[in-house]
Motif scaffolding. Structure first.
Motif, PDB file in Angstrom:
ATOM      1  N   GLY A 133     -50.048 122.688  20.117  1.00  0.00           N
ATOM      2  CA  GLY A 133     -49.091 123.080  19.090  1.00  0.00           C
ATOM      3  C   GLY A 133     -48.949 122.014  18.018  1.00  0.00           C
ATOM      4  N   ASN A 134     -47.911 122.140  17.195  1.00  0.00           N
ATOM      5  CA  ASN A 134     -47.729 121.228  16.063  1.00  0.00           C
ATOM      6  C   ASN A 134     -46.890 119.997  16.396  1.00  0.00           C
ATOM      7  OD1 ASN A 134     -49.173 122.664  14.039  1.00  0.00           O
ATOM      8  ND2 ASN A 134     -47.509 124.154  13.936  1.00  0.00           N
ATOM      9  N   THR A 135     -45.953 120.119  17.345  1.00  0.00           N
ATOM     10  CA  THR A 135     -45.028 119.022  17.609  1.00  0.00           C
ATOM     11  C   THR A 135     -45.726 117.712  17.965  1.00  0.00           C
ATOM     12  OG1 THR A 135     -43.253 120.531  18.253  1.00  0.00           O
ATOM     13  CG2 THR A 135     -43.099 118.276  19.058  1.00  0.00           C
ATOM     14  N   PRO A 136     -46.797 117.707  18.789  1.00  0.00           N
ATOM     15  CA  PRO A 136     -47.347 116.409  19.213  1.00  0.00           C
ATOM     16  C   PRO A 136     -48.183 115.672  18.171  1.00  0.00           C
ATOM     17  CG  PRO A 136     -47.922 118.185  20.757  1.00  0.00           C
ATOM     18  CD  PRO A 136     -47.427 118.806  19.498  1.00  0.00           C
ATOM     19  N   ARG A 137     -48.465 116.263  17.041  1.00  0.00           N
ATOM     20  CA  ARG A 137     -49.370 115.618  16.084  1.00  0.00           C
ATOM     21  C   ARG A 137     -48.930 114.191  15.758  1.00  0.00           C
ATOM     22  NH1 ARG A 137     -53.018 118.491  13.000  1.00  0.00           N
ATOM     23  NH2 ARG A 137     -53.116 120.717  13.448  1.00  0.00           N
ATOM     24  N   ARG A 138     -47.672 114.024  15.411  1.00  0.00           N
ATOM     25  CA  ARG A 138     -47.198 112.696  15.010  1.00  0.00           C
ATOM     26  C   ARG A 138     -47.174 111.735  16.198  1.00  0.00           C
ATOM     27  NH1 ARG A 138     -41.914 113.858  11.519  1.00  0.00           N
ATOM     28  NH2 ARG A 138     -41.864 111.564  11.405  1.00  0.00           N
ATOM     29  N   LEU A 139     -46.937 112.260  17.379  1.00  0.00           N
ATOM     30  CA  LEU A 139     -47.017 111.421  18.571  1.00  0.00           C
ATOM     31  C   LEU A 139     -48.433 110.908  18.766  1.00  0.00           C
ATOM     32  CD1 LEU A 139     -46.101 110.218  21.259  1.00  0.00           C
ATOM     33  CD2 LEU A 139     -46.459 112.488  22.280  1.00  0.00           C
ATOM     34  N   TYR A 140     -49.422 111.787  18.642  1.00  0.00           N
ATOM     35  CA  TYR A 140     -50.809 111.370  18.851  1.00  0.00           C
ATOM     36  C   TYR A 140     -51.248 110.371  17.784  1.00  0.00           C
ATOM     37  CZ  TYR A 140     -50.855 115.367  22.037  1.00  0.00           C
ATOM     38  OH  TYR A 140     -50.566 116.246  23.050  1.00  0.00           O
ATOM     39  N   GLU A 141     -50.775 110.574  16.559  1.00  0.00           N
ATOM     40  CA  GLU A 141     -51.091 109.603  15.511  1.00  0.00           C
ATOM     41  C   GLU A 141     -50.506 108.231  15.834  1.00  0.00           C
ATOM     42  OE1 GLU A 141     -51.346 112.938  11.908  1.00  0.00           O
ATOM     43  OE2 GLU A 141     -49.546 111.692  12.145  1.00  0.00           O
ATOM     44  N   ARG A 142     -49.306 108.215  16.397  1.00  0.00           N
ATOM     45  CA  ARG A 142     -48.711 106.934  16.798  1.00  0.00           C
ATOM     46  C   ARG A 142     -49.502 106.297  17.937  1.00  0.00           C
ATOM     47  NH1 ARG A 142     -43.946 104.800  15.333  1.00  0.00           N
ATOM     48  NH2 ARG A 142     -42.667 105.964  13.827  1.00  0.00           N
ATOM     49  N   LEU A 143     -49.879 107.095  18.907  1.00  0.00           N
ATOM     50  CA  LEU A 143     -50.662 106.550  20.016  1.00  0.00           C
ATOM     51  C   LEU A 143     -51.995 105.998  19.532  1.00  0.00           C
ATOM     52  CD1 LEU A 143     -50.004 109.199  22.803  1.00  0.00           C
ATOM     53  CD2 LEU A 143     -49.294 106.804  22.837  1.00  0.00           C
ATOM     54  N   ALA A 144     -52.601 106.678  18.571  1.00  0.00           N
ATOM     55  CA  ALA A 144     -53.905 106.243  18.060  1.00  0.00           C
ATOM     56  C   ALA A 144     -53.833 104.875  17.409  1.00  0.00           C
ATOM     57  CB  ALA A 144     -54.444 107.268  17.061  1.00  0.00           C
ATOM     58  N   ALA A 145     -52.650 104.477  16.957  1.00  0.00           N
ATOM     59  CA  ALA A 145     -52.495 103.172  16.303  1.00  0.00           C
ATOM     60  C   ALA A 145     -52.225 102.046  17.298  1.00  0.00           C
ATOM     61  CB  ALA A 145     -51.352 103.240  15.288  1.00  0.00           C
ATOM     62  N   ARG A 146     -52.087 102.370  18.578  1.00  0.00           N
ATOM     63  CA  ARG A 146     -51.744 101.360  19.566  1.00  0.00           C
ATOM     64  C   ARG A 146     -52.997 100.633  20.062  1.00  0.00           C
ATOM     65  NH1 ARG A 146     -46.189 102.287  21.308  1.00  0.00           N
ATOM     66  NH2 ARG A 146     -46.525 100.462  22.636  1.00  0.00           N
ATOM     67  N   ASP A 147     -52.856  99.342  20.213  1.00  0.00           N
ATOM     68  CA  ASP A 147     -53.954  98.554  20.764  1.00  0.00           C
ATOM     69  C   ASP A 147     -53.512  97.777  22.002  1.00  0.00           C
ATOM     70  OD1 ASP A 147     -52.338  96.618  19.694  1.00  0.00           O
ATOM     71  OD2 ASP A 147     -53.828  95.831  18.280  1.00  0.00           O
ATOM     72  N   ASP A 148     -52.387  98.215  22.601  1.00  0.00           N
ATOM     73  CA  ASP A 148     -51.835  97.512  23.752  1.00  0.00           C
ATOM     74  C   ASP A 148     -52.025  98.284  25.050  1.00  0.00           C
ATOM     75  OD1 ASP A 148     -50.122  99.474  22.790  1.00  0.00           O
ATOM     76  OD2 ASP A 148     -48.286  98.368  23.257  1.00  0.00           O
ATOM     77  N   THR A 149     -53.135  98.997  25.161  1.00  0.00           N
ATOM     78  CA  THR A 149     -53.462  99.717  26.380  1.00  0.00           C
ATOM     79  C   THR A 149     -54.969  99.681  26.583  1.00  0.00           C
ATOM     80  OG1 THR A 149     -53.114 101.795  27.605  1.00  0.00           O
ATOM     81  CG2 THR A 149     -53.723 101.989  25.270  1.00  0.00           C
ATOM     82  N   ASP A 150     -55.392  99.835  27.820  1.00  0.00           N
ATOM     83  CA  ASP A 150     -56.819  99.863  28.139  1.00  0.00           C
ATOM     84  C   ASP A 150     -57.310 101.301  28.085  1.00  0.00           C
ATOM     85  OD1 ASP A 150     -59.370  99.598  29.069  1.00  0.00           O
ATOM     86  OD2 ASP A 150     -58.843  98.554  30.926  1.00  0.00           O
ATOM     87  N   TRP A 151     -57.734 101.704  26.897  1.00  0.00           N
ATOM     88  CA  TRP A 151     -58.155 103.093  26.687  1.00  0.00           C
ATOM     89  C   TRP A 151     -59.290 103.493  27.624  1.00  0.00           C
ATOM     90  CZ3 TRP A 151     -54.935 106.004  24.152  1.00  0.00           C
ATOM     91  CH2 TRP A 151     -54.141 105.476  23.114  1.00  0.00           C
ATOM     92  N   ASN A 152     -60.096 102.570  28.064  1.00  0.00           N
ATOM     93  CA  ASN A 152     -61.207 102.900  28.959  1.00  0.00           C
ATOM     94  C   ASN A 152     -60.737 103.438  30.299  1.00  0.00           C
ATOM     95  OD1 ASN A 152     -63.596 102.130  27.415  1.00  0.00           O
ATOM     96  ND2 ASN A 152     -62.812 100.037  27.541  1.00  0.00           N
ATOM     97  N   ARG A 153     -59.462 103.221  30.617  1.00  0.00           N
ATOM     98  CA  ARG A 153     -58.936 103.688  31.901  1.00  0.00           C
ATOM     99  C   ARG A 153     -58.187 105.022  31.788  1.00  0.00           C
ATOM    100  NH1 ARG A 153     -59.015  99.834  35.956  1.00  0.00           N
ATOM    101  NH2 ARG A 153     -60.419  98.147  35.372  1.00  0.00           N
ATOM    102  N   TRP A 154     -58.139 105.584  30.593  1.00  0.00           N
ATOM    103  CA  TRP A 154     -57.445 106.863  30.404  1.00  0.00           C
ATOM    104  C   TRP A 154     -58.388 108.029  30.720  1.00  0.00           C
ATOM    105  CZ3 TRP A 154     -53.027 107.749  26.580  1.00  0.00           C
ATOM    106  CH2 TRP A 154     -52.231 106.608  26.449  1.00  0.00           C
TER     107      TRP A 154
END
Length: 243
Positions: free
Chosen positions: A45-66
């Motif tokens: 849906g439309n609601t999570p778009r801004r959440l995902y954009e915020r997550l995409a800007a984060r560099d404080d997680t090990d994305w390889n483990r997601w």
């Protein structure tokens, strides 16, 4: 619906998505420390778009483990404008280094019958996730809320609400004249964390209905069958209204 450990009302949408992004990152860190992987099901849906954009800007997680899963999907091609996978790819997945093998779209080929696609996704969940009592255990599931009380693709009056023997099922939604695939009630009940993210004044009426509960003889809304002790609610002030 009262504020507390499980219900958070933020002043506006910016603060809402910042808070949810922080929570998701914290859950990822905890899951990776405990089990080496973070299994997250995304909402559409439309609601999570801004959440995902915020997550995409984060560099404080090990994305390889997601490991990325989906809570529901429209039965359309992955490149279709209505695809939840496409929205997640454009806002999040194309911008972070999660290995492609760790992203699991619900629909790879729209020519496959919805029931077959749902069965294949159930098999994938069972093959990749830890199990408890025969159910795959997701670390976190992001969920929205429709004005009719649906969440994921669990719509009022649809037969998927009675599916109790598989983690994923196909459902035809008559008012949309469309097939969807969705996680089912039991697999949501077994998830470690359910994060409901609700924005905007258009959701205030259904939140008020949730706050008062069903009237005598009134069936529970689908979201009432999902929400429980593992659910966390994140609302902006406009959605909260008088709920």
């Amino acid at each position: 619906m009262k504020d507390g450990a499980r219900c958070h009302t933020l002043a506006d949408a910016d603060r809402l998505y910042a808070a949810v992004a922080d929570r998701v990152i914290a859950l990822a860190e905890s899951a990776v420390a405990a089990r080496g992987r973070f299994h997250l099901a995304l909402a559409g849906g439309n609601t999570p778009r801004r959440l995902y954009e915020r997550l995409a800007a984060r560099d404080d997680t090990d994305w390889n483990r997601w490991e990325i899963w989906f809570g529901d999907e429209r039965c359309v091609a992955p490149e279709h404008q209505d695809s939840n996978y496409r929205m997640a790819r454009e806002t999040l997945l194309a911008h972070v280094p999660i290995p492609a093998s760790q992203v699991h779209p619900m629909i790879a080929d729209p020519a496959i019958a919805p029931e077959r696609a749902a069965a294949d996704y159930a098999d994938a969940l069972s093959a990749h996730l830890p199990q408890q009592a025969g159910w795959p255990i997701l670390d976190a599931v992001l969920l929205g809320l429709g004005p009719d009380g649906h969440t994921a693709s669990l719509f009022p009056g649809t037969p998927i609400l009675d599916v109790l023997d598989t983690p994923v099922a196909a459902v035809h939604v008559p008012r949309l004249s469309a097939w969807r695939i969705s996680l089912t009630l039991p697999v949501l009940a077994h998830a470690r964390h359910l994060l409901f993210v609700v924005e905007g004044a258009g959701k205030s009426d259904v939140l008020a209905r949730l706050a008062r509960g069903p009237a005598a003889g009134e069936p529970p809304l689908p979201v009432e069958r999902v929400s429980g002790p593992r659910a966390e609610w994140y609302l902006d002030a406009a959605a909260r209204g008088s709920a």
